[in-house]
Design a protein around this motif. Structure first.
Motif, PDB file in Angstrom:
ATOM      1  N   CYS A 102       0.833  -1.210   0.000  1.00  0.00           N
ATOM      2  CA  CYS A 102       0.000   0.000   0.000  1.00  0.00           C
ATOM      3  C   CYS A 102       0.866   1.258   0.000  1.00  0.00           C
ATOM      4  N   PRO A 103       0.699   2.149  -0.978  1.00  0.00           N
ATOM      5  CA  PRO A 103       1.517   3.373  -1.014  1.00  0.00           C
ATOM      6  C   PRO A 103       1.227   4.320   0.150  1.00  0.00           C
ATOM      7  N   TYR A 104      -0.012   4.335   0.626  1.00  0.00           N
ATOM      8  CA  TYR A 104      -0.355   5.205   1.750  1.00  0.00           C
ATOM      9  C   TYR A 104       0.346   4.720   3.023  1.00  0.00           C
ATOM     10  N   ALA A 105       0.327   3.413   3.233  1.00  0.00           N
ATOM     11  CA  ALA A 105       1.038   2.853   4.380  1.00  0.00           C
ATOM     12  C   ALA A 105       2.541   3.038   4.237  1.00  0.00           C
ATOM     13  N   GLN A 106       3.030   2.986   3.013  1.00  0.00           N
ATOM     14  CA  GLN A 106       4.465   3.151   2.787  1.00  0.00           C
ATOM     15  C   GLN A 106       4.944   4.522   3.240  1.00  0.00           C
ATOM     16  N   TYR A 140      -8.962  -1.017  14.306  1.00  0.00           N
ATOM     17  CA  TYR A 140      -9.292   0.155  13.502  1.00  0.00           C
ATOM     18  C   TYR A 140     -10.582  -0.112  12.727  1.00  0.00           C
ATOM     19  N   PRO A 141     -11.696   0.416  13.195  1.00  0.00           N
ATOM     20  CA  PRO A 141     -12.992   0.143  12.547  1.00  0.00           C
ATOM     21  C   PRO A 141     -13.047   0.500  11.066  1.00  0.00           C
ATOM     22  N   ALA A 142     -12.217   1.455  10.630  1.00  0.00           N
ATOM     23  CA  ALA A 142     -12.192   1.800   9.202  1.00  0.00           C
ATOM     24  C   ALA A 142     -11.665   0.645   8.364  1.00  0.00           C
ATOM     25  N   ASN A 143     -10.959  -0.290   8.991  1.00  0.00           N
ATOM     26  CA  ASN A 143     -10.481  -1.521   8.346  1.00  0.00           C
ATOM     27  C   ASN A 143      -9.566  -1.250   7.154  1.00  0.00           C
ATOM     28  N   LYS A 144      -8.736  -0.230   7.285  1.00  0.00           N
ATOM     29  CA  LYS A 144      -7.774   0.061   6.228  1.00  0.00           C
ATOM     30  C   LYS A 144      -6.436   0.394   6.872  1.00  0.00           C
ATOM     31  N   VAL A 145      -5.421   0.457   6.044  1.00  0.00           N
ATOM     32  CA  VAL A 145      -4.098   0.827   6.519  1.00  0.00           C
ATOM     33  C   VAL A 145      -3.678   2.111   5.805  1.00  0.00           C
ATOM     34  N   PRO A 146      -2.802   2.887   6.459  1.00  0.00           N
ATOM     35  CA  PRO A 146      -2.106   2.610   7.715  1.00  0.00           C
ATOM     36  C   PRO A 146      -2.937   3.021   8.926  1.00  0.00           C
ATOM     37  N   SER A 147      -2.552   2.478  10.072  1.00  0.00           N
ATOM     38  CA  SER A 147      -3.045   2.980  11.346  1.00  0.00           C
ATOM     39  C   SER A 147      -1.930   2.835  12.372  1.00  0.00           C
ATOM     40  N   LEU A 148      -1.994   3.673  13.393  1.00  0.00           N
ATOM     41  CA  LEU A 148      -0.955   3.698  14.415  1.00  0.00           C
ATOM     42  C   LEU A 148      -1.590   3.512  15.787  1.00  0.00           C
ATOM     43  N   GLU A 149      -1.153   2.484  16.495  1.00  0.00           N
ATOM     44  CA  GLU A 149      -1.560   2.243  17.876  1.00  0.00           C
ATOM     45  C   GLU A 149      -0.526   2.890  18.794  1.00  0.00           C
ATOM     46  N   HIS A 150      -0.947   3.930  19.499  1.00  0.00           N
ATOM     47  CA  HIS A 150       0.003   4.673  20.355  1.00  0.00           C
ATOM     48  C   HIS A 150      -0.753   5.286  21.526  1.00  0.00           C
ATOM     49  N   ASN A 151      -0.220   5.126  22.718  1.00  0.00           N
ATOM     50  CA  ASN A 151      -0.836   5.669  23.926  1.00  0.00           C
ATOM     51  C   ASN A 151      -2.294   5.242  24.072  1.00  0.00           C
ATOM     52  N   ASN A 152      -2.546   3.959  23.786  1.00  0.00           N
ATOM     53  CA  ASN A 152      -3.877   3.360  23.943  1.00  0.00           C
ATOM     54  C   ASN A 152      -4.931   3.966  23.023  1.00  0.00           C
ATOM     55  N   GLU A 153      -4.468   4.550  21.934  1.00  0.00           N
ATOM     56  CA  GLU A 153      -5.368   5.068  20.907  1.00  0.00           C
ATOM     57  C   GLU A 153      -4.889   4.581  19.543  1.00  0.00           C
TER      58      GLU A 153
END
Length: 305
Positions: A102-106, A140-153
């Motif tokens: 995925c270019p967005y995740a890249q 991530y309910p949007a079910n797409k990437v990228p996403s970042l898990e940080h500080n419990n969010e």
């Protein structure tokens, strides 16, 4: 006294190092050379060439290059699919959920690497063709990437994430302080979607004029600052935002559409040549042939009979 073998390179930075910890914090990226230095824990020494890239002790792991420049090689984990168990979510570990294709995740992956955060932000690749149900349900309910898990969010959207990582994590800044450059950076980041959509018209069919205008805009933008080959002169988040798309568009257009986006655009060609030397970017790249084949499938391009 203890002897250490150092691989080093010339770079801009402090030339005075006072301990092994100072050495480890003085990474840079350039051509390696070899020296041997002796020092005591209480003694100080200086390097006239303002130098350091890796430190080696006998019987210890070699640090091959500077984390702050994205040059630490890592073993990439396999992509998780519908049969995979989730990682231990929200346990304090910072995780970057990506797809290797995925270019967005890249974009976010490159930013992580260039900040030297390979040890701070764990990669969690997802198989987009066979996604695990827990990713949507628990991460991530949007079910797409990228996403970042940080500080419990969990946060998403690639352009937001590259800014977030640059602002909230250690490592070299990837956004300029100069007001004029910051303003132009925001303009260029806002144009990324327009650029992609314009080029996509040619990928999907007949849109030479739209794609040509988009590449001309990039060529003109690369001419604004003369203090380096990148959009803002020096490497920044703007280069990261465009890199994955140019990397895909150019070889596909050249092979399938017989359109050379680099022809007549020397700034664009020089930009990508310099960008390709960046190890943080290199670690995220795939073979051009693989990218072309993926786009052929996406746009239903079949070989001539």
């Amino acid at each position: 006294m203890e002897a250490l073998n150092l691989s080093y390179c010339s770079c801009v930075g402090s030339s005075r190092l006072t301990s092994s910890r100072d050495l480890l914090n003085s990474f840079c990226l350039s051509t390696k050379k070899k020296i041997t230095i002796k020092f005591s824990n209480t003694g100080a020494f200086s390097l006239k060439n303002q130098a350091f890239i890796s430190l080696r002790r006998p019987r210890s792991r070699t640090i091959s290059a500077a984390m702050a420049t994205g040059s630490v090689r890592e073993v990439l984990p396999p992509a998780l699919d519908s049969t995979s168990e989730p990682p231990p979510l929200f346990d304090g570990t910072t995780r970057l959920y990506i797809s290797y294709t995925c270019p967005y995740a890249q974009r976010v992956w490159i930013t992580r690497n260039c900040k030297g955060l390979q040890e701070k932000i764990k990669l969690v690749p997802i198989d987009l063709q066979n996604r695990p149900a827990w990713y949507k349900e628990k991460v991530y309910p949007a079910n797409k990437v990228p996403s970042l898990e940080h500080n419990n969010e969990v946060k998403g959207e690639s352009l937001d994430l590259i800014k977030y990582i640059d602002s909230n994590f250690e490592g070299p800044s990837l956004f300029p302080d100069d007001p004029a450059k910051r303003e132009f950076a925001e303009e260029l980041l806002a144009y990324t979607d327009s650029f992609s959509k314009a080029v996509m018209t040619l990928l999907k069919g007949d849109g030479v004029d739209e794609a040509g205008a988009a590449f001309d805009y990039i060529e003109m933008a690369l001419s604004k600052f003369e203090d380096g080959p990148f959009f803002l002169g020096q490497f920044s988040l703007v280069d990261i935002a465009y890199a994955p798309f140019v990397e895909r568009f150019v070889p596909f257009l050249r092979e399938v559409k017989k359109y050379d986006a680099m022809a007549g655009r020397p700034k664009l060609e020089a930009w990508f040549e310099e960008l390709s030397k960046n190890e943080g970017f290199q670690q995220t790249r795939r073979e051009p042939k693989e990218l072309v084949e993926a786009y052929k499938k996406r746009f239903a391009v079949f070989p001539a009979l």
